[in-house]
Scaffold this motif. Structure first.
Motif, short mmCIF file in Angstrom:
data_model
loop_
_atom_site.label_atom_id
_atom_site.label_comp_id
_atom_site.label_asym_id
_atom_site.label_seq_id
_atom_site.Cartn_x
_atom_site.Cartn_y
_atom_site.Cartn_z
N THR A 67 0.82 -1.21 0.00
CA THR A 67 0.00 0.00 0.00
C THR A 67 0.86 1.26 0.00
OG1 THR A 67 -0.14 -0.32 2.41
CG2 THR A 67 -2.05 -0.97 1.11
N PHE A 84 -6.23 1.22 -2.23
CA PHE A 84 -7.59 1.07 -1.69
C PHE A 84 -8.33 -0.05 -2.40
CE2 PHE A 84 -12.12 2.12 -1.55
CZ PHE A 84 -12.31 2.26 -0.19
N TYR A 86 -7.02 -2.78 -3.66
CA TYR A 86 -6.52 -4.06 -3.13
C TYR A 86 -7.10 -4.35 -1.75
CZ TYR A 86 -3.16 -5.37 -6.72
OH TYR A 86 -2.59 -5.80 -7.90
N ILE A 87 -7.19 -3.32 -0.91
CA ILE A 87 -7.79 -3.51 0.42
C ILE A 87 -9.25 -3.95 0.29
CG2 ILE A 87 -8.52 -2.32 2.53
CD1 ILE A 87 -5.98 -0.57 2.19
N MET A 202 1.60 -8.53 1.51
CA MET A 202 1.41 -7.71 2.72
C MET A 202 2.10 -8.33 3.93
SD MET A 202 -0.61 -5.19 1.71
CE MET A 202 -1.35 -4.52 3.19
N ALA A 290 -6.04 -6.71 5.32
CA ALA A 290 -6.97 -5.60 5.17
C ALA A 290 -6.79 -4.58 6.29
CB ALA A 290 -8.41 -6.12 5.16
N GLY A 293 -3.23 -2.92 5.99
CA GLY A 293 -3.20 -2.07 4.80
C GLY A 293 -4.00 -0.80 5.00
N THR A 294 -5.18 -0.90 5.62
CA THR A 294 -6.00 0.27 5.89
C THR A 294 -5.29 1.22 6.85
OG1 THR A 294 -7.99 -1.07 5.61
CG2 THR A 294 -8.25 1.05 6.70
#
Length: 366
Positions: A67, A84, A86-87, A202, A290, A293-294
């Protein structure tokens, strides 16, 4: 990123459990009929190319999450938008897997339980696990990897001893030539389950020894692919092509057929335990990716704070994603492969690698 590190063996165990996950549950590659096992085997080989691309990107940016390096490669605006996307894909995939496991539990053991209750209980356990961090997930993966293979070997021995296998169900091999099988490889198997493993980009920055990343990824993919190939060979040998294709859960039907010495039967619990283990780790890895990454994208200092709101979104998404399980399978093994998995796992990563290579070359010249 949290300050955590995992070993290459832990990465290997997580990847195997992830790729087996719900792939054992569903009738994958059945468009190839009796050659579905060959489609899975070829898909495993071709997937090595994908993992080499993911690994090369990791080598360019070993200490940061995708990210973040997407923004370095494509610029702030385009990189943020892609990150975003990918998330969202990870969150959507978690919801799909949660629905798979919930439907399996209701079919197998809890027919009168609402799907919401089954999914809610599972997501609560996973939220707790993800809040503990990647090290706890990885250590748990090592333990359950051993349990998974004890169950697999035991089940294989019982199927052989019960005399259910009929290899004539696998014939004729390549009845319509190699092209229908290759079509299944490049339209299905390459993206599910192998393309989904892009989520491990990730996880790679947490690896203790980056030099072992490539061998761990390739070995895990090879082992998972061989296991899926053997599973499909057994399913078709026992059930035949027609019943395997029609069954919601072919492996469950195969295990229900086991009967040894007129007393050892109804071993459905083997199937349930194996699928819950695989599904649990698949959801945990996707959910963790998720969350982290966020947090990275929106500069949240404490990623664990995001686990409850994202978990709630996933729970309701898993219920709203389709009206019934047949529609759910149709969308997952058909529409969503072309809309999400093909672009995100096989088209965008090579383009990112090309741009990263050109930028790196320019910097070296300067």
């Amino acid at each position: 990123m949290e300050k955590a590190k995992i070993s290459a063996s832990q990465l290997f165990a997580l990847m195997v459990l992830f790729e087996l996950g719900t792939s054992l549950l569903l009738p994958i590659a059945m468009d190839a009929k009796q050659d579905s096992w060959l489609a899975i085997l070829l898909g495993t080989v071709f997937s090595f190319v994908l993992f080499l691309i993911y690994h090369k990107l990791y080598l360019y940016y070993p200490d940061i999450l995708p990210t973040e390096y997407m923004q370095k490669i494509l610029g702030k605006a385009m990189g943020t938008l892609l990150a975003f996307l990918y998330i969202f894909c990870f969150v959507h995939d978690v919801a799909r897997v949660l629905r798979d496991i919930g439907e399996m539990l209701l079919t197998f053991a809890y027919p009168d339980t609402p799907l919401f209750i089954a999914n809610a209980l599972l997501i609560l356990v996973i939220i707790y696990t993800v809040r503990q961090g990647i090290e706890v997930i990885a250590r748990s993966g090592e333990i359950f990897f051993i349990i998974m293979y004890i169950l697999a070997i035991t089940g294989f021995i019982l199927i052989v001893c019960s005399g259910l296998i009929d290899f004539s169900n696998l014939q004729p091999v390549l009845e319509e030539g190699i092209f229908p099988t290759l079509k299944v490889v490049f339209t299905q198997i390459l993206y599910f389950p192998f393309g989904e493993a892009i989520v491990f980009t990730m996880i790679l920055p947490y690896l203790k020894n980056p030099k072992k990343a490539k061998i761990a990824m390739i070995c895990a993919t090879g082992i998972a692919g061989i296991n899926l190939t053997i599973t499909m060979l057994i399913n078709i040998s026992v059930l035949g092509v027609g019943l395997t294709a029609r069954s919601q859960f072919p492996l469950l039907s195969t295990i229900q057929s086991i009967q040894v010495a007129d007393f050892l039967e109804r071993l459905d619990v083997f199937f349930m335990i194996a699928l819950v283990i695989g599904g649990f780790f698949k959801i945990s890895v996707l959910f963790y990716a998720a969350v982290i990454g966020t947090a990275n994208l929106f500069k949240v200092k404490s990623p664990s704070q995001l686990s409850y709101p994202i978990g709630l979104i996933i729970l309701f998404m898993s219920l709203a994603i389709s009206r019934n399980f047949q529609e759910h399978l149709h969308e997952g093994l058909g529409i969503e492969i072309f809309v999400l998995y093909i672009p995100l796992s096989t088209i965008i990563p090579p383009l990112l690698l090309l741009v990263a290579f050109l930028k790196n070359r320019k910097q070296q010249r300067e």
